[in-house]
Design a protein around this motif. Structure first.
Motif, PDB file in Angstrom:
ATOM      1  N   LEU A 132       0.809  -1.377   0.069  1.00  0.00           N
ATOM      2  CA  LEU A 132      -0.083   0.140  -0.089  1.00  0.00           C
ATOM      3  C   LEU A 132       1.022   1.288  -0.086  1.00  0.00           C
ATOM      4  O   LEU A 132       0.474   2.319  -0.543  1.00  0.00           O
ATOM      5  N   ALA A 133       2.013   1.240   0.885  1.00  0.00           N
ATOM      6  CA  ALA A 133       2.859   2.439   0.677  1.00  0.00           C
ATOM      7  C   ALA A 133       4.279   1.708   0.782  1.00  0.00           C
ATOM      8  O   ALA A 133       4.586   0.778   1.581  1.00  0.00           O
ATOM      9  N   SER A 134       5.435   2.692   0.654  1.00  0.00           N
ATOM     10  CA  SER A 134       6.692   2.371   0.944  1.00  0.00           C
ATOM     11  C   SER A 134       7.600   3.518   0.898  1.00  0.00           C
ATOM     12  O   SER A 134       7.288   4.725   0.607  1.00  0.00           O
ATOM     13  N   PHE A 135       8.753   3.303   1.974  1.00  0.00           N
ATOM     14  CA  PHE A 135       9.461   4.722   2.279  1.00  0.00           C
ATOM     15  C   PHE A 135      10.767   4.254   2.384  1.00  0.00           C
ATOM     16  O   PHE A 135      11.100   3.026   2.817  1.00  0.00           O
ATOM     17  N   THR A 136      11.651   5.088   2.122  1.00  0.00           N
ATOM     18  CA  THR A 136      13.132   4.929   2.630  1.00  0.00           C
ATOM     19  C   THR A 136      13.532   6.315   3.129  1.00  0.00           C
ATOM     20  O   THR A 136      14.553   6.300   3.787  1.00  0.00           O
ATOM     21  N   GLU A 137      12.567   7.165   3.518  1.00  0.00           N
ATOM     22  CA  GLU A 137      12.705   8.384   4.276  1.00  0.00           C
ATOM     23  C   GLU A 137      11.455   8.752   4.928  1.00  0.00           C
ATOM     24  O   GLU A 137      10.544   8.353   4.457  1.00  0.00           O
ATOM     25  N   ASP A 138      11.378   9.920   5.690  1.00  0.00           N
ATOM     26  CA  ASP A 138      10.094  10.338   6.142  1.00  0.00           C
ATOM     27  C   ASP A 138       9.286  10.837   5.022  1.00  0.00           C
ATOM     28  O   ASP A 138       9.635  11.427   4.126  1.00  0.00           O
ATOM     29  N   GLY A 139       8.039  10.716   5.299  1.00  0.00           N
ATOM     30  CA  GLY A 139       6.911  11.010   4.232  1.00  0.00           C
ATOM     31  C   GLY A 139       5.644  10.502   4.454  1.00  0.00           C
ATOM     32  O   GLY A 139       5.457   9.617   5.378  1.00  0.00           O
ATOM     33  N   THR A 140       4.642  10.923   3.590  1.00  0.00           N
ATOM     34  CA  THR A 140       3.333  10.373   3.643  1.00  0.00           C
ATOM     35  C   THR A 140       3.134   9.706   2.221  1.00  0.00           C
ATOM     36  O   THR A 140       3.432  10.500   1.212  1.00  0.00           O
ATOM     37  N   MET A 141       2.421   8.753   2.059  1.00  0.00           N
ATOM     38  CA  MET A 141       1.734   8.078   0.817  1.00  0.00           C
ATOM     39  C   MET A 141       0.343   7.898   0.992  1.00  0.00           C
ATOM     40  O   MET A 141       0.001   7.266   2.109  1.00  0.00           O
ATOM     41  N   ASN A 142      -0.582   8.006   0.075  1.00  0.00           N
ATOM     42  CA  ASN A 142      -1.648   7.389   0.137  1.00  0.00           C
ATOM     43  C   ASN A 142      -2.126   6.308  -0.664  1.00  0.00           C
ATOM     44  O   ASN A 142      -1.696   6.054  -1.959  1.00  0.00           O
ATOM     45  N   TYR A 143      -2.637   5.518  -0.138  1.00  0.00           N
ATOM     46  CA  TYR A 143      -3.456   4.293  -0.992  1.00  0.00           C
ATOM     47  C   TYR A 143      -4.955   4.758  -1.149  1.00  0.00           C
ATOM     48  O   TYR A 143      -5.425   5.687  -0.526  1.00  0.00           O
ATOM     49  N   GLU A 144      -5.617   4.031  -1.959  1.00  0.00           N
ATOM     50  CA  GLU A 144      -6.849   4.229  -2.405  1.00  0.00           C
ATOM     51  C   GLU A 144      -7.824   3.120  -2.047  1.00  0.00           C
ATOM     52  O   GLU A 144      -7.538   2.025  -2.428  1.00  0.00           O
ATOM     53  N   LEU A 145      -9.022   3.711  -1.531  1.00  0.00           N
ATOM     54  CA  LEU A 145     -10.089   2.599  -1.526  1.00  0.00           C
ATOM     55  C   LEU A 145     -11.519   3.108  -2.295  1.00  0.00           C
ATOM     56  O   LEU A 145     -11.479   4.468  -2.122  1.00  0.00           O
ATOM     57  N   ARG A 146     -12.301   2.143  -2.806  1.00  0.00           N
ATOM     58  CA  ARG A 146     -13.520   2.543  -3.453  1.00  0.00           C
ATOM     59  C   ARG A 146     -14.457   1.533  -3.328  1.00  0.00           C
ATOM     60  O   ARG A 146     -14.091   0.260  -3.510  1.00  0.00           O
ATOM     61  N   PRO A 147     -15.797   1.911  -3.010  1.00  0.00           N
ATOM     62  CA  PRO A 147     -16.600   0.820  -2.908  1.00  0.00           C
ATOM     63  C   PRO A 147     -17.021   0.139  -4.389  1.00  0.00           C
ATOM     64  O   PRO A 147     -16.970   1.149  -5.327  1.00  0.00           O
ATOM     65  N   ALA A 148     -17.331  -1.032  -4.440  1.00  0.00           N
ATOM     66  CA  ALA A 148     -17.519  -1.627  -5.818  1.00  0.00           C
ATOM     67  C   ALA A 148     -18.720  -1.101  -6.456  1.00  0.00           C
ATOM     68  O   ALA A 148     -18.893  -0.907  -7.608  1.00  0.00           O
ATOM     69  N   ALA A 149     -19.714  -0.604  -5.822  1.00  0.00           N
ATOM     70  CA  ALA A 149     -20.870   0.094  -6.211  1.00  0.00           C
ATOM     71  C   ALA A 149     -20.418   1.323  -7.422  1.00  0.00           C
ATOM     72  O   ALA A 149     -21.159   1.588  -8.282  1.00  0.00           O
ATOM     73  N   LEU A 150     -19.428   2.038  -7.060  1.00  0.00           N
ATOM     74  CA  LEU A 150     -18.918   2.898  -8.063  1.00  0.00           C
ATOM     75  C   LEU A 150     -18.583   2.493  -9.501  1.00  0.00           C
ATOM     76  O   LEU A 150     -18.902   3.204 -10.396  1.00  0.00           O
ATOM     77  N   ASP A 151     -18.094   1.162  -9.598  1.00  0.00           N
ATOM     78  CA  ASP A 151     -18.167   0.353 -10.869  1.00  0.00           C
ATOM     79  C   ASP A 151     -19.447  -0.084 -11.411  1.00  0.00           C
ATOM     80  O   ASP A 151     -19.242  -0.409 -12.543  1.00  0.00           O
ATOM     81  N   TYR A 152     -20.456  -0.266 -10.714  1.00  0.00           N
ATOM     82  CA  TYR A 152     -21.625  -0.746 -11.152  1.00  0.00           C
ATOM     83  C   TYR A 152     -22.578   0.024 -10.971  1.00  0.00           C
ATOM     84  O   TYR A 152     -23.767  -0.228  -9.972  1.00  0.00           O
TER      85      TYR A 152
END
Length: 182
Positions: A132-152
């Protein structure tokens, strides 16, 4: 005869150990510099949100932060993975009950991590272990979620339409480790 044997032994030692040549005829001592170094253990703090309210209309960004990052070995990274979701076999669902009717609903979530592709949370082999995220130094990363309903959007399935009046809930458990940079 003694000088020849000493000279042959010195030549063998120099060729075997690659030492600095010493003129044996004029020197009565030699020197070897020694050193010892043990690297510090890696230090880091990974922070994940305690709660996230998902959007019913768009992708939700979920921040993961690494701080106080020190002594990460070369070629390594801090890797944050999806260890498991709340569903059977570690799948990732939102579940809820309509308080008026008592009917239960389940909504599959899609997850997008560092590989940039959404994967379905209903398939544990797709999401378990995904980074979901990886780091070699200080920082912030986002991963994303979405309900399957958005695809249907035109679905008639109760579990592919976000039901009004239903409070859905679920959870994610993370794996955090040092991994090879690939």
């Amino acid at each position: 005869m003694r000088k020849i044997a000493f000279g042959a032994a010195l030549l063998a030692a120099v060729s075997m150990f690659g030492t600095v040549p010493v003129n044996a005829a004029n020197t009565t001592s030699g020197r070897t510099d020694l050193s010892l170094y043990v690297a510090n253990d890696p230090v880091y703090t990974v922070t994940v949100p305690e709660t996230v309210a998902l959007s019913a209309t768009e992708n939700t960004q979920v921040p993961i932060t690494a701080s106080d990052v020190k002594y990460i070995p070369e070629g390594k990274k801090i890797s944050v993975t999806l260890d498991r979701g709340n569903g059977a076999f570690g799948r990732l669902y939102l579940e809820g009950t309509n308080e008026e009717t008592g009917k239960e609903y389940m909504m599959t979530l899609y997850v997008k991590g560092t590989d940039g592709e959404f994967k379905m949370g209903a398939l544990e082999n797709q999401i378990k272990g995904m980074e979901l995220a990886s780091f070699t130094e200080d920082g912030t990363m986002n991963y994303e979620l979405r309900p399957a309903a958005l695809d249907y959007p035109d679905s008639t399935s109760d579990n592919l339409v976000i039901q009004k009046g239903v409070h859905y809930s679920g959870y994610v458990t993370y794996g955090i480790e040092l991994a090879d940079i690939q």
